[in-house]
Design a protein around this motif. Structure first.
Motif, PDB file in Angstrom:
ATOM      1  N   GLY A  27      -5.748 -37.947  20.219  1.00  0.00           N
ATOM      2  CA  GLY A  27      -4.733 -36.890  20.276  1.00  0.00           C
ATOM      3  C   GLY A  27      -3.326 -37.426  20.029  1.00  0.00           C
ATOM      4  N   PRO A  28      -2.408 -36.537  19.609  1.00  0.00           N
ATOM      5  CA  PRO A  28      -1.068 -36.958  19.191  1.00  0.00           C
ATOM      6  C   PRO A  28      -0.285 -37.705  20.269  1.00  0.00           C
ATOM      7  CG  PRO A  28      -1.396 -34.620  18.740  1.00  0.00           C
ATOM      8  CD  PRO A  28      -2.581 -35.073  19.512  1.00  0.00           C
ATOM      9  N   SER A  29       0.222 -38.870  19.864  1.00  0.00           N
ATOM     10  CA  SER A  29       1.092 -39.659  20.722  1.00  0.00           C
ATOM     11  C   SER A  29       1.677 -40.807  19.913  1.00  0.00           C
ATOM     12  CB  SER A  29       0.297 -40.224  21.899  1.00  0.00           C
ATOM     13  OG  SER A  29       1.162 -40.943  22.745  1.00  0.00           O
ATOM     14  N   THR A  53       7.163 -33.122  22.833  1.00  0.00           N
ATOM     15  CA  THR A  53       7.681 -32.323  21.711  1.00  0.00           C
ATOM     16  C   THR A  53       7.522 -30.828  22.001  1.00  0.00           C
ATOM     17  OG1 THR A  53       5.536 -32.451  20.585  1.00  0.00           O
ATOM     18  CG2 THR A  53       7.197 -34.106  19.980  1.00  0.00           C
ATOM     19  N   HIS A  54       6.366 -30.461  22.565  1.00  0.00           N
ATOM     20  CA  HIS A  54       6.122 -29.061  22.938  1.00  0.00           C
ATOM     21  C   HIS A  54       4.903 -29.029  23.851  1.00  0.00           C
ATOM     22  CE1 HIS A  54       3.503 -29.728  19.517  1.00  0.00           C
ATOM     23  NE2 HIS A  54       2.964 -28.535  19.571  1.00  0.00           N
ATOM     24  N   LEU A  55       4.592 -27.853  24.362  1.00  0.00           N
ATOM     25  CA  LEU A  55       3.568 -27.788  25.403  1.00  0.00           C
ATOM     26  C   LEU A  55       2.192 -27.355  24.894  1.00  0.00           C
ATOM     27  CD1 LEU A  55       5.749 -26.393  28.357  1.00  0.00           C
ATOM     28  CD2 LEU A  55       5.232 -28.761  27.781  1.00  0.00           C
ATOM     29  N   SER A 105      -1.583 -27.923  24.108  1.00  0.00           N
ATOM     30  CA  SER A 105      -2.486 -28.783  24.869  1.00  0.00           C
ATOM     31  C   SER A 105      -2.761 -30.130  24.212  1.00  0.00           C
ATOM     32  CB  SER A 105      -3.807 -28.053  25.120  1.00  0.00           C
ATOM     33  OG  SER A 105      -4.396 -27.692  23.885  1.00  0.00           O
ATOM     34  N   ASP A 106      -2.876 -30.156  22.869  1.00  0.00           N
ATOM     35  CA  ASP A 106      -3.214 -31.442  22.237  1.00  0.00           C
ATOM     36  C   ASP A 106      -2.129 -32.501  22.464  1.00  0.00           C
ATOM     37  OD1 ASP A 106      -1.916 -29.573  20.434  1.00  0.00           O
ATOM     38  OD2 ASP A 106      -2.231 -30.961  18.780  1.00  0.00           O
ATOM     39  N   HIS A 107      -0.926 -32.086  22.849  1.00  0.00           N
ATOM     40  CA  HIS A 107       0.183 -33.023  23.054  1.00  0.00           C
ATOM     41  C   HIS A 107       0.402 -33.407  24.515  1.00  0.00           C
ATOM     42  CE1 HIS A 107       1.757 -32.634  18.864  1.00  0.00           C
ATOM     43  NE2 HIS A 107       0.911 -31.612  18.941  1.00  0.00           N
ATOM     44  N   ILE A 108      -0.260 -32.698  25.433  1.00  0.00           N
ATOM     45  CA  ILE A 108       0.018 -32.961  26.858  1.00  0.00           C
ATOM     46  C   ILE A 108      -1.239 -33.116  27.713  1.00  0.00           C
ATOM     47  CG2 ILE A 108       2.288 -31.843  26.896  1.00  0.00           C
ATOM     48  CD1 ILE A 108       0.939 -29.320  28.005  1.00  0.00           C
ATOM     49  N   GLY A 164       7.356 -33.936  15.468  1.00  0.00           N
ATOM     50  CA  GLY A 164       6.639 -33.013  16.351  1.00  0.00           C
ATOM     51  C   GLY A 164       5.834 -32.074  15.470  1.00  0.00           C
ATOM     52  N   ASP A 165       5.410 -30.944  15.994  1.00  0.00           N
ATOM     53  CA  ASP A 165       4.670 -29.970  15.176  1.00  0.00           C
ATOM     54  C   ASP A 165       5.661 -28.956  14.622  1.00  0.00           C
ATOM     55  OD1 ASP A 165       2.451 -31.281  16.110  1.00  0.00           O
ATOM     56  OD2 ASP A 165       1.419 -29.480  16.835  1.00  0.00           O
ATOM     57  N   THR A 166       5.671 -28.807  13.328  1.00  0.00           N
ATOM     58  CA  THR A 166       6.620 -27.873  12.719  1.00  0.00           C
ATOM     59  C   THR A 166       6.176 -27.474  11.318  1.00  0.00           C
ATOM     60  OG1 THR A 166       8.961 -27.550  12.105  1.00  0.00           O
ATOM     61  CG2 THR A 166       8.051 -29.753  11.761  1.00  0.00           C
ATOM     62  N   THR A 226       1.160 -38.339  10.135  1.00  0.00           N
ATOM     63  CA  THR A 226       0.355 -38.351  11.359  1.00  0.00           C
ATOM     64  C   THR A 226      -0.090 -36.924  11.680  1.00  0.00           C
ATOM     65  OG1 THR A 226       0.261 -39.228  13.626  1.00  0.00           O
ATOM     66  CG2 THR A 226       2.271 -38.050  13.012  1.00  0.00           C
ATOM     67  N   HIS A 227      -0.746 -36.729  12.822  1.00  0.00           N
ATOM     68  CA  HIS A 227      -1.213 -35.396  13.239  1.00  0.00           C
ATOM     69  C   HIS A 227      -2.013 -34.753  12.094  1.00  0.00           C
ATOM     70  CE1 HIS A 227      -1.243 -31.323  14.893  1.00  0.00           C
ATOM     71  NE2 HIS A 227      -0.690 -31.757  15.994  1.00  0.00           N
ATOM     72  N   PHE A 228      -2.999 -35.504  11.616  1.00  0.00           N
ATOM     73  CA  PHE A 228      -3.780 -35.044  10.462  1.00  0.00           C
ATOM     74  C   PHE A 228      -4.733 -33.934  10.864  1.00  0.00           C
ATOM     75  CE2 PHE A 228      -2.595 -39.411   9.575  1.00  0.00           C
ATOM     76  CZ  PHE A 228      -2.084 -39.315   8.297  1.00  0.00           C
TER      77      PHE A 228
END
Ligand SMILES: [Zn+2]
Ligand SMILES: [Zn+2]
Length: 294
Positions: free
Chosen positions: A19-21, A60-62, A64-67, A173-175, A241-243
């Protein structure tokens, strides 16, 4: 400044892309973790860093994959001997999220604390600072700036700019395509950007409809767009990243992105490190020097 991808994946489970980090390491007092996706603590350990050494976590945001591994990070850091509170910087809603998470685990934690009798419980305290567009944070010689990005319907999603006297790294981040991020990333040494690889995500019965694809693509940056982002920002190097999806045709992706961006494009991997001071890239046993700065 060193930038290490800890997890280059997305919500899909993948053995090679967690997961993203990411980790930004500017030496003592400035080891900053960005997001804590699934597997982050294992990847940190593989990289030779424990939760004891992390100076702050930026979210970056909330999504689930990021936290999702936040509690695991807190607990494992404590078990690794951390004796400082966790410092977390995240979007509006982070305080509530952390409060709820700690409340959920409170009975288990109280029992564990009483039974294990460790020397400190400071690591289980969490100091949250909620950020806005333009929030500036300083760690040692490094300045960090939050940049609001476009990930609607998620409100309050951020990218980050990390700057020292001679180096600049930017994390998207995700955008989706975001002019504010492009402006903030101007002439960065590296832009670590998310990518959604459209052709690799066909409609699949029982898995995703055409509408699913349209909606998911609408809040990410497509492979056909991310090169334009890097080109407009005039960055020295683009690292992906974040493929989504985590498995794809690498050659095809490079060729698509390179149509618009003429600089180096790196397909990020878990545990790949870009060292901006030494101007080098390492991954597993591979080490590449890009030469020295003028
Ligand atoms: Zn997201
Ligand atoms: Zn994500």
């Amino acid at each position: 400044m060193k930038l290490t991808i800890l997890g280059s994946g997305c919500p899909s489970v993948d053995l090679e892309r967690h997961g993203p980090s990411a980790l930004i390491d500017c030496g003592k007092g400035a080891k900053i973790l960005i997001d804590c996706g699934s597997g982050v603590t294992q990847r940190l350990l593989e990289h030779g860093v424990t939760g004891k050494e992390i100076d702050a976590l930026l979210l970056t945001h909330l999504h689930s994959d990021h936290i999702v591994d936040l509690f695991q990070l807190i607990i494992s850091s404590w078990h690794q001997g951390r004796s400082q509170p966790q410092k977390i910087y995240g979007p509006r809603g982070t305080q509530v999220y952390v409060d709820q998470l700690m409340k959920l685990w409170k009975p288990e934690l109280e029992q564990r604390i009483a039974h294990e009798q460790r020397s400190s419980t400071k690591a289980l305290e969490v100091e949250v600072t909620e950020i806005e567009n333009g929030t500036e944070i300083k760690f040692g010689e490094m300045e960090i700036k939050a940049v609001e990005v476009m990930h609607e319907p998620v409100k309050h999603a951020f990218g980050f700019v990390f700057e020292t006297k001679n180096e600049k790294a930017v994390i998207s981040g995700d955008t989706k395509y975001c002019p504010t991020l492009i402006e903030a990333a101007k002439k960065a040494d590296v832009l670590l950007h998310e990518v959604f690889i459209h052709d690799e995500m066909p409609v699949s019965v029982g898995l995703r409809t055409a509408k699913t694809l349209e909606n998911v693509a609408s809040y990410h940056t497509l492979d056909s767009v991310v090169g334009k982002v890097a080109s407009e920002a005039k960055v020295r190097c683009l690292m992906l990243t974040h493929f989504a999806p985590p498995k794809f045709d690498r050659e095809k992706l490079l060729s698509t992105v390179s149509t618009d961006f003429k600089g180096p494009v790196l397909i990020g991997e878990d545990l790949m490190t870009l060292d901006l001071e030494r101007n080098s890239l390492s991954w597993k046993k591979m080490q590449i020097s890009f030469g020295t700065h003028d």
